[in-house]
Design an enzyme around this catalytic site. Structure first.
Site, PDB file in Angstrom:
ATOM      1  N   ASP A  40       0.960  -1.290   0.015  1.00  0.00           N
ATOM      2  CA  ASP A  40      -0.048  -0.097   0.001  1.00  0.00           C
ATOM      3  C   ASP A  40       0.963   1.160   0.053  1.00  0.00           C
ATOM      4  O   ASP A  40       1.712   1.496   1.019  1.00  0.00           O
ATOM      5  CB  ASP A  40      -0.985   0.036   1.339  1.00  0.00           C
ATOM      6  CG  ASP A  40      -2.314   0.918   1.001  1.00  0.00           C
ATOM      7  OD1 ASP A  40      -1.861   2.031   0.610  1.00  0.00           O
ATOM      8  OD2 ASP A  40      -3.339   0.601   1.315  1.00  0.00           O
ATOM      9  N   SER A  81      -7.180   4.204  -1.461  1.00  0.00           N
ATOM     10  CA  SER A  81      -6.857   2.654  -1.261  1.00  0.00           C
ATOM     11  C   SER A  81      -8.140   1.869  -1.694  1.00  0.00           C
ATOM     12  O   SER A  81      -8.186   0.771  -2.323  1.00  0.00           O
ATOM     13  CB  SER A  81      -6.253   2.182  -0.097  1.00  0.00           C
ATOM     14  OG  SER A  81      -5.146   2.494   0.067  1.00  0.00           O
ATOM     15  N   THR A 134      -8.098  -2.093   1.296  1.00  0.00           N
ATOM     16  CA  THR A 134      -7.259  -2.902   0.423  1.00  0.00           C
ATOM     17  C   THR A 134      -7.777  -4.308   0.588  1.00  0.00           C
ATOM     18  O   THR A 134      -8.433  -4.982  -0.294  1.00  0.00           O
ATOM     19  CB  THR A 134      -6.015  -2.874   0.471  1.00  0.00           C
ATOM     20  OG1 THR A 134      -5.669  -1.609   0.410  1.00  0.00           O
ATOM     21  CG2 THR A 134      -5.305  -3.768  -0.765  1.00  0.00           C
ATOM     22  N   GLU A 249      -1.099  -8.050   1.799  1.00  0.00           N
ATOM     23  CA  GLU A 249      -0.720  -6.591   1.707  1.00  0.00           C
ATOM     24  C   GLU A 249       0.212  -6.084   2.751  1.00  0.00           C
ATOM     25  O   GLU A 249       0.189  -6.535   3.935  1.00  0.00           O
ATOM     26  CB  GLU A 249      -2.036  -5.731   1.984  1.00  0.00           C
ATOM     27  CG  GLU A 249      -1.856  -4.168   1.776  1.00  0.00           C
ATOM     28  CD  GLU A 249      -3.030  -3.308   2.471  1.00  0.00           C
ATOM     29  OE1 GLU A 249      -3.028  -2.118   1.762  1.00  0.00           O
ATOM     30  OE2 GLU A 249      -3.663  -3.817   3.302  1.00  0.00           O
ATOM     31  N   HIS A 258       2.262   8.676   4.821  1.00  0.00           N
ATOM     32  CA  HIS A 258       1.356   9.812   5.246  1.00  0.00           C
ATOM     33  C   HIS A 258       2.270  10.566   6.279  1.00  0.00           C
ATOM     34  O   HIS A 258       2.015  11.804   6.518  1.00  0.00           O
ATOM     35  CB  HIS A 258       0.353   9.172   5.739  1.00  0.00           C
ATOM     36  CG  HIS A 258      -0.999   8.921   4.665  1.00  0.00           C
ATOM     37  ND1 HIS A 258      -1.526   9.852   3.842  1.00  0.00           N
ATOM     38  CD2 HIS A 258      -1.325   7.950   4.320  1.00  0.00           C
ATOM     39  CE1 HIS A 258      -2.304   9.267   3.097  1.00  0.00           C
ATOM     40  NE2 HIS A 258      -2.162   7.812   3.341  1.00  0.00           N
ATOM     41  N   HIS A 297      -1.518   2.596  -5.177  1.00  0.00           N
ATOM     42  CA  HIS A 297      -0.838   4.077  -5.508  1.00  0.00           C
ATOM     43  C   HIS A 297       0.341   4.416  -4.757  1.00  0.00           C
ATOM     44  O   HIS A 297       0.773   3.709  -3.889  1.00  0.00           O
ATOM     45  CB  HIS A 297      -1.984   5.100  -4.995  1.00  0.00           C
ATOM     46  CG  HIS A 297      -2.385   4.732  -3.437  1.00  0.00           C
ATOM     47  ND1 HIS A 297      -1.709   5.410  -2.514  1.00  0.00           N
ATOM     48  CD2 HIS A 297      -3.358   4.167  -2.901  1.00  0.00           C
ATOM     49  CE1 HIS A 297      -1.903   4.999  -1.430  1.00  0.00           C
ATOM     50  NE2 HIS A 297      -3.155   4.332  -1.761  1.00  0.00           N
TER      51      HIS A 297
END
Ligand SMILES: [Zn+2]
Length: 385
Positions: A40, A81, A134, A249, A258, A297
């Protein structure tokens, strides 16, 4: 003269028979098992930045086939996401915030749904909530990613999911409807639910490990949960004669970017790479397993720069606290891996995986050009996660 004709006839015959043999040799082996791994927020800067910071190669550099994925969603140039994962799991792009549904809120069959219907065992291993965007994109169908309790209910009631390993226990046993979903999963729905990986009865073929109330702790505090979770899931799923589908994931690379926390980002990317290595080692020994690694992304607008503009003293630089529309890489190994090269849309990956498995895609949408938001005048998208 006659001899010459005979000679030509023999040569022609040999050519024909050799063509036939070549066709047989060229018949592509099909993937029986699929391991689909998503970092992610992990585009090339996160991967290469981690290589720079650690001075070590990561598992990603071992893949023989690499391509590029356009992650834009149906509503925004910059995806969240939910829409990013939905496009990776399904055949169509959707709007930001939506899980497993198209732009008209119609539920879509995911790659997990289709391969479960083919008789394959299925599993998911993550380091966030089991019902975070996700993982939810692969088993749930809801119009808003924040509908965690509905997502937990859909997971509990899923007859397609065999193994779930992650966090988010609170969405099962601290619910607004006061339902103890864990109890119901064990008593009525055929699940065994565990607190830790160590507790698992390996003979069990339908279980959830909900190892935290919220997201799992950060990489430096959770040990080898992700690589060990992948090993555990592989042990269970590989018992199925019809093969398996496992989605994994590396959930917190996004969280770290972030937060502009580079130590956290490097730890998470190394941890995800270790999980990828477990998958690659399994696939190399097995021979029938396709491993596909990509991202939903990029997060953070990460670059590696020299702040003084020189060409040394490289440091991490983040240009946003949110996501970007930088395309991501896709890496593939195993039967059908050659399908994952070149430039592709995120909603093309499911069809390629099915093709690698020798399954006719049902409803591959070729309308990606129409559903991508126009670039000009649409640079103010601001997805939050
Ligand atoms: Zn994010």
């Amino acid at each position: 003269m006659k001899k010459n004709y005979l000679f030509l006839f023999i040569i022609f015959g040999l050519l024909l028979s050799s063509c036939g043999t070549k066709e047989k040799v060229a018949e592509r082996p099909k993937a029986v098992n699929v391991i689909y791994m998503i970092g992610d927020g992990m585009a090339l800067p996160q991967v290469f930045g981690t290589m720079l910071a650690t001075g070590e190669e990561l598992a990603f550099s071992q893949f023989p086939y690499i391509g590029v994925v356009d992650t834009r969603s149906a509503s925004n140039d910059i995806t969240d996401s939910a829409a990013g994962g939905t496009a990776l799991a399904c055949d169509k792009k959707t709007k930001n915030g939506m899980v497993g549904m198209d732009v008209d809120t119609l539920p879509m069959p995911t790659i997990l749904d289709v391969l479960a219907d083919e008789g394959k065992a299925t599993g998911i291993v993550v380091t966030c909530y089991a019902g975070h965007a996700t993982p939810a994109d692969f088993f749930a169908k809801v119009p808003k990613r924040s509908m965690y309790e509905d997502i937990a209910m859909q997971m509990a009631e899923s007859d397609k999911l065999n193994v779930m390993i992650g966090g988010g226990r609170k969405h099962f046993n601290q619910r607004k409807d006061s339902l103890d979903l864990i109890q119901r999963m064990e008593n009525e729905l055929g699940w065994k639910v565990y607190d830790t990986l160590a507790d698992i009865d390996t003979a069990c073929t339908k279980y959830a490990v909900l190892a935290a109330d919220g997201h799992m702790p950060i990489a430096s505090e959770r040990g080898n949960f992700l690589p060990e979770g992948v090993k555990t899931a592989l042990k269970t799923l590989s018992q199925d004669k019809d093969g398996f589908f496992l989605m994994v994931e590396g959930s917190q690379i996004d969280f770290a970017c972030h937060a502009h926390d580079s130590v956290y980002m490097v730890d998470e990317t190394v941890d995800f790479s270790n999980a990828v290595q477990v998958a690659l080692d399994f696939a190399k020994a097995d021979g029938n397993t396709l491993v596909v690694v990509t991202a939903d992304h990029e997060t953070g607008g990460l670059t590696m720069i020299d702040p003084k503009g020189h060409y040394s003293n490289v440091s991490f630089n983040y240009s946003t606290g949110s996501h970007t529309c930088l395309p991501v890489m896709i890496y593939a190994y195993g039967p059908g891996a050659e399908l994952f090269t070149g430039w592709m849309q995120n909603n093309e990956v499911k069809g390629k995986i099915l093709k690698a498995c020798g399954i006719e895609p049902q409803t591959v949408a070729n309308d990606s050009e129409q559903t991508i938001a126009p670039v000009v005048g649409n640079f103010d998208s601001n997805p939050s996660n």
